[in-house]
Design an enzyme around this catalytic site. Structure first.
Site, mmCIF file in Angstrom:
data_model
loop_
_atom_site.group_PDB
_atom_site.id
_atom_site.type_symbol
_atom_site.label_atom_id
_atom_site.label_comp_id
_atom_site.label_asym_id
_atom_site.label_seq_id
_atom_site.Cartn_x
_atom_site.Cartn_y
_atom_site.Cartn_z
ATOM 1 N N GLU A 1 0.809 -1.230 0.000
ATOM 2 C CA GLU A 1 0.000 0.000 0.000
ATOM 3 C C GLU A 1 0.839 1.276 0.000
ATOM 4 O O GLU A 1 0.512 2.223 0.714
ATOM 5 C CB GLU A 1 -0.930 0.012 1.231
ATOM 6 C CG GLU A 1 -1.909 -1.124 1.251
ATOM 7 C CD GLU A 1 -2.718 -1.199 2.545
ATOM 8 O OE1 GLU A 1 -3.917 -1.486 2.463
ATOM 9 O OE2 GLU A 1 -2.152 -0.986 3.645
HETATM 10 C C1 TNX Z 1 -4.429 -4.001 4.696
HETATM 11 S S1 TNX Z 1 -2.713 -6.376 4.435
HETATM 12 C C2 TNX Z 1 -3.154 -3.746 5.163
HETATM 13 C C3 TNX Z 1 -2.957 -3.313 6.541
HETATM 14 C C4 TNX Z 1 -4.257 -3.111 7.248
HETATM 15 C C5 TNX Z 1 -5.212 -4.229 6.895
HETATM 16 C C6 TNX Z 1 -6.498 -4.176 7.632
HETATM 17 C C7 TNX Z 1 -1.713 -5.326 4.179
HETATM 18 C C8 TNX Z 1 -0.474 -5.805 3.628
HETATM 19 N N1 TNX Z 1 -2.023 -4.048 4.450
HETATM 20 O O1 TNX Z 1 -2.182 -2.138 6.570
HETATM 21 O O2 TNX Z 1 -4.016 -3.104 8.613
HETATM 22 O O3 TNX Z 1 -5.466 -4.170 5.525
HETATM 23 O O4 TNX Z 1 -7.274 -5.319 7.404
#
Ligand code: TNX
Length: 526
Positions: free
Chosen positions: A337
């Site tokens: 992300e």
């Molecule tokens: C996605 S999974 C994210 C996290 C969040 C999560 C909440 C991932 C690699 N990144 O930063 O905490 O969703 O479900």
């Protein structure tokens, strides 16, 4: 008509039968095949009698190796609170007498491998054999699960401590069976992490991935960059006081896990998810100004300054210090992300960080987005969201850790009535978390490409251990079985009955669990 002769033969037979029953009144008939073991073992051969654990027994370990002595001590300590028995651990070179437990390592390697074991229970002896010490720790969990549930009680209970006789031969389908705990969004102290490790151990999970840094908090002391924790660790989601592990505390966690043959994988998430670091050191920002600490739950707004050379000195210092206190082979660099890092910056950044990880003799793991970069041999991609990323990884010969959010995310709510958690990926009931096969989940990713599975718990909405347990149980035992037991041995309708029987074990272990209506809980039927 029965003649006198036949009658006396009959009486003699009856006498022998009675004498037999009386002489082995201790050996109640029991069926090992009926025990509810999770994850389900490869094979169980029942011999329909029982062994009784009694005061005065010893644990014998074959040979003098200190490692085996420690495993013996671990077993003695596990059995102590509920039985009240002071169990001695002794080394020996021959099979001990009746009533004891005997732990051995095979002289030559067998099909049991790194974590397999063979548990043989006769009326006289419990013998547990493995090729490697880890196998003994896994086998001990099976032994715990075939003892009465009150064996897990923290106070002394009345026996009898009967165990069904027979042989269990067992080894895992996947070598990597992990759980992840996000200690950044909300901080959890050393005691909580140790309890989590104990619960993982019980289900033969062998990896604990700690998500140690994120926008909301930096949780591991880095001696060359002290503000990361003193400032960056000083808060959490919702504005609470946060916290961090000193390196000594981290080493203590690592050692506790190591004694249970669990590796710790530390994650420093970058280049995104870095606000806690950017708030702690102005010079890490492209504009030279520190950001504010962040206590909300948005994702994807922060990035390290890709073009500054100092960024790489920072990453090198962090990875060097972490690698030095992490005996396991992996360092996780996050990589997810990074919405405000342009792809033309993201790729060279990941490539450089990968080289830094390798220079400290560790293997890099990253969330599936890292497959955009040029992966080196052995680097690992953790699939969570985008199948095309995971496939990109496989096309570069990377191994994949399967953590599909729709199946394995422990922060996903069970249904719309669950009080904590999120549901952006799915509502995940206990059956849904169990019914899937890592090797067929993504078209184009087969068993050879897969290192194993991992179930992550993100903690934006989770603030204390009780809440962790509620989200993790009862889904975690299912993930453990998906990782350990071969797909053709898994069946939800059969599994849910075994799981229902674990309710008494959850109760004895003091676990706060979600009582899904889909499971026939044995403690409801009494
Ligand atoms: C996605 S999974 C994210 C996290 C969040 C999560 C909440 C991932 C690699 N990144 O930063 O905490 O969703 O479900």
């Amino acid at each position: 008509m029965i003649t006198i002769k036949q009658n006396s033969v009959f009486l003699a037979f009856l006498f022998i039968l009675m004498a037999g029953i009386m002489s082995c009144k201790e050996n109640v008939p029991m069926d090992l095949a009926q025990e509810s073991i999770i994850p389900k073992p490869v094979s169980i051969m029942a011999t329909n009698s029982s062994f009784k654990l009694e005061e005065g027994l010893s644990i014998y370990v074959k040979g003098e190796a200190e490692e085996l002595n420690q495993i013996g001590q671990y077993l003695a300590k596990t059995l102590k609170p509920s039985t009240g028995f002071e169990i001695e651990v002794q080394s020996t070179d021959k099979e001990p007498g009746a009533g004891n437990i005997y732990l051995t390592i095979s002289d030559s390697e067998t099909e049991l491998g790194e974590e397999g074991y063979e548990l043989i229970v006769t009326e006289n002896l419990i013998s547990l054999n493995a090729d490697k010490p880890a196998g003994l720790i896994r086998g001990i969990q099976t032994l715990r699960q075939i003892l009465p549930p009150k064996i897990e009680s923290t106070t002394v209970e009345q026996g009898p401590w009967l165990i069904a006789t027979g042989t269990i031969t067992d080894y895992p389908d996947y070598s990597y069976r992990g759980a992840m705990l996000d200690v950044s969004r909300h901080f959890f102290g050393v005691d909580d992490v140790k309890r989590y490790i104990d619960l993982l151990t019980y289900y033969k999970i062998n990896v604990l991935h700690l998500h140690l840094s994120d926008d909301q908090g930096w949780r591991i002391e880095i001696k060359s960059w002290p503000n990361l924790t003193t400032h960056g660790g000083s808060t959490q989601v919702g504005g609470g006081e946060g916290g961090y592990y000193t390196q000594e505390q981290y080493k203590d966690i690592v050692k506790y896990a190591q004694e249970r043959y669990i590796i710790i994988i530390p994650e420093i998430d970058m280049p995104g998810h870095t606000n806690a670091a950017l708030a702690s050191y102005p010079e890490l920002n492209c504009d030279g100004k520190a950001t504010e600490l962040y206590t909300g739950t948005e994702v994807g707004f922060s990035t390290l300054c890709i073009k500054k050379e100092l960024t790489y000195k920072f990453v090198d210092d962090v990875i060097r210090e972490l690698a030095a206190i992490t005996p396991g082979p992996y360092i996780h660099i996050g990589g997810d992300e990074s919405h405000v890092t342009p792809m033309e910056d993201y790729i060279p950044f990941i490539n450089r960080v990968q080289d830094i990880v390798l220079s400290h003799n560790k293997i890099m793991i990253g969330w599936d987005e890292v497959a955009h970069a040029s992966l080196k041999q052995n680097s690992v991609v953790q699939f969570w969201a985008k199948t095309e990323n995971a496939i990109k990884g496989v096309n570069q010969s990377a191994k994949v850790i399967m953590s599909p959010a729709v199946k394995t995310y422990l922060d996903m709510q069970y249904d719309s009535t669950t009080t904590f958690g999120l549901h952006w990926a799915a509502y995940i009931e206990v059956d849904s978390a169990y019914i899937w096969d890592p090797a067929t989940f993504v078209e184009g990713i087969t068993k050879e490409n897969i290192l194993g599975i991992e179930a992550p718990l993100w903690t934006e909405t989770i603030t204390k251990m009780d809440e962790i347990e509620y989200m993790v149980f009862p889904r975690l035992p299912g993930h453990a079985e998906v990782g350990w037991s071969a797909p053709d041995a898994r069946d939800w309708d059969e599994y849910k009955i075994r799981l229902g029987k674990h309710a008494e074990r959850f109760d004895a272990l003091g676990i706060n669990y979600y009582k899904s209506k889909l499971v026939p809980w044995v403690n409801d039927q009494e």
